[in-house]
Motif scaffolding. Sequence first.
Motif, PDB file in Angstrom:
ATOM      1  N   ILE A  54     -14.760  11.264  36.730  1.00 32.87           N
ATOM      2  CA  ILE A  54     -14.472  10.007  36.049  1.00 32.87           C
ATOM      3  C   ILE A  54     -15.606   9.689  35.079  1.00 32.87           C
ATOM      4  O   ILE A  54     -16.761   9.549  35.487  1.00 32.87           O
ATOM      5  CB  ILE A  54     -14.260   8.868  37.060  1.00 32.87           C
ATOM      6  N   TRP A  55     -15.240   9.639  33.794  1.00 35.59           N
ATOM      7  CA  TRP A  55     -16.145   9.237  32.719  1.00 35.59           C
ATOM      8  C   TRP A  55     -15.493   8.073  31.999  1.00 35.59           C
ATOM      9  O   TRP A  55     -14.304   8.134  31.676  1.00 35.59           O
ATOM     10  CB  TRP A  55     -16.341  10.359  31.690  1.00 35.59           C
ATOM     11  N   ASP A  56     -16.248   7.029  31.736  1.00 35.61           N
ATOM     12  CA  ASP A  56     -15.720   5.849  31.025  1.00 35.61           C
ATOM     13  C   ASP A  56     -14.412   5.367  31.649  1.00 35.61           C
ATOM     14  O   ASP A  56     -13.455   5.047  30.934  1.00 35.61           O
ATOM     15  CB  ASP A  56     -15.526   6.151  29.533  1.00 35.61           C
ATOM     16  N   ASN A  57     -14.362   5.361  32.966  1.00 36.45           N
ATOM     17  CA  ASN A  57     -13.192   4.931  33.735  1.00 36.45           C
ATOM     18  C   ASN A  57     -11.941   5.760  33.470  1.00 36.45           C
ATOM     19  O   ASN A  57     -10.837   5.334  33.761  1.00 36.45           O
ATOM     20  CB  ASN A  57     -12.907   3.439  33.518  1.00 36.45           C
ATOM     21  N   GLN A  58     -12.098   6.958  32.896  1.00 37.68           N
ATOM     22  CA  GLN A  58     -10.967   7.849  32.624  1.00 37.68           C
ATOM     23  C   GLN A  58     -11.041   9.065  33.543  1.00 37.68           C
ATOM     24  O   GLN A  58     -12.093   9.687  33.655  1.00 37.68           O
ATOM     25  CB  GLN A  58     -10.998   8.327  31.166  1.00 37.68           C
ATOM     26  N   PRO A  59      -9.915   9.424  34.190  1.00 39.30           N
ATOM     27  CA  PRO A  59      -9.918  10.601  35.067  1.00 39.30           C
ATOM     28  C   PRO A  59      -9.807  11.901  34.272  1.00 39.30           C
ATOM     29  O   PRO A  59      -9.126  11.967  33.249  1.00 39.30           O
ATOM     30  CB  PRO A  59      -8.667  10.387  35.927  1.00 39.30           C
ATOM     31  N   HIS A  60     -10.516  12.911  34.740  1.00 36.80           N
ATOM     32  CA  HIS A  60     -10.446  14.258  34.175  1.00 36.80           C
ATOM     33  C   HIS A  60     -10.379  15.209  35.371  1.00 36.80           C
ATOM     34  O   HIS A  60     -11.350  15.343  36.104  1.00 36.80           O
ATOM     35  CB  HIS A  60     -11.686  14.561  33.323  1.00 36.80           C
ATOM     36  N   PHE A  61      -9.232  15.838  35.551  1.00 39.46           N
ATOM     37  CA  PHE A  61      -9.021  16.681  36.727  1.00 39.46           C
ATOM     38  C   PHE A  61      -9.471  18.112  36.461  1.00 39.46           C
ATOM     39  O   PHE A  61      -9.276  18.650  35.386  1.00 39.46           O
ATOM     40  CB  PHE A  61      -7.550  16.656  37.149  1.00 39.46           C
ATOM     41  N   ALA A  62     -10.083  18.697  37.494  1.00 37.91           N
ATOM     42  CA  ALA A  62     -10.547  20.075  37.409  1.00 37.91           C
ATOM     43  C   ALA A  62     -10.414  20.718  38.771  1.00 37.91           C
ATOM     44  O   ALA A  62     -10.307  20.041  39.790  1.00 37.91           O
ATOM     45  CB  ALA A  62     -12.008  20.115  36.954  1.00 37.91           C
ATOM     46  N   GLU A  63     -10.418  22.035  38.769  1.00 37.90           N
ATOM     47  CA  GLU A  63     -10.464  22.747  40.035  1.00 37.90           C
ATOM     48  C   GLU A  63     -11.707  23.610  40.062  1.00 37.90           C
ATOM     49  O   GLU A  63     -12.172  24.091  39.019  1.00 37.90           O
ATOM     50  CB  GLU A  63      -9.207  23.575  40.262  1.00 37.90           C
ATOM     51  N   MET A  64     -12.248  23.759  41.263  1.00 40.22           N
ATOM     52  CA  MET A  64     -13.374  24.667  41.419  1.00 40.22           C
ATOM     53  C   MET A  64     -12.782  26.061  41.364  1.00 40.22           C
ATOM     54  O   MET A  64     -12.078  26.483  42.269  1.00 40.22           O
ATOM     55  CB  MET A  64     -14.109  24.421  42.738  1.00 40.22           C
ATOM     56  N   ASN A  65     -13.050  26.735  40.285  1.00 46.47           N
ATOM     57  CA  ASN A  65     -12.435  28.028  40.030  1.00 46.47           C
ATOM     58  C   ASN A  65     -13.137  29.149  40.782  1.00 46.47           C
ATOM     59  O   ASN A  65     -12.512  30.094  41.229  1.00 46.47           O
ATOM     60  CB  ASN A  65     -12.449  28.254  38.521  1.00 46.47           C
ATOM     61  N   SER A  66     -14.458  29.036  40.881  1.00 49.62           N
ATOM     62  CA  SER A  66     -15.216  30.038  41.617  1.00 49.62           C
ATOM     63  C   SER A  66     -16.534  29.427  42.063  1.00 49.62           C
ATOM     64  O   SER A  66     -16.997  28.452  41.474  1.00 49.62           O
ATOM     65  CB  SER A  66     -15.484  31.281  40.747  1.00 49.62           C
ATOM     66  N   HIS A  67     -17.099  29.980  43.103  1.00 51.36           N
ATOM     67  CA  HIS A  67     -18.417  29.536  43.546  1.00 51.36           C
ATOM     68  C   HIS A  67     -19.055  30.600  44.416  1.00 51.36           C
ATOM     69  O   HIS A  67     -18.366  31.384  45.060  1.00 51.36           O
ATOM     70  CB  HIS A  67     -18.353  28.192  44.281  1.00 51.36           C
ATOM     71  N   ARG A  68     -20.373  30.625  44.356  1.00 46.58           N
ATOM     72  CA  ARG A  68     -21.181  31.454  45.240  1.00 46.58           C
ATOM     73  C   ARG A  68     -22.239  30.526  45.798  1.00 46.58           C
ATOM     74  O   ARG A  68     -23.033  29.958  45.039  1.00 46.58           O
ATOM     75  CB  ARG A  68     -21.813  32.620  44.480  1.00 46.58           C
TER      76      ARG A  68
END
Length: 137
Positions: A54-68
Amino acid sequence: MPLSATRLKHRFTVEYPINASPKILYPYLASASGLSQWFCQDVRIDEDHCYNFIWDNQPHFAEMNSHRTNRSVRYVFLGPNKRQTPDANYLDFTLEESQLTQEVYLRVIDYSEETDDIELQEMWDSLIQKLREQVGG
């Protein structure tokens, strides 16, 4: 026509030394609670395991695509209806430790429509300063 189809993408890469171990830094990069302390207004994980930045009260959806664990994490931003899109924006955080000096570096790759390198540099400098204040590094 979607915005991403009309604008070129830009890959911005920057590295920062941080005086904290990867074990301490990683939760600030890979958890909603850690990210919300320095990266944006708030981060929530919904029932679909999507991250809602959430930036400036606006949602931005993402997925964790990869992680180590203690090493790297990538968030790929989703389009309308939380769907994957071709050539999607993403953020990539990588922690690297110099074997010679034992210094820890955070490499950030910001792939988006934002093409102003000066503005991106200033934004990331400010964000990383907040992160350093959180981790004491």
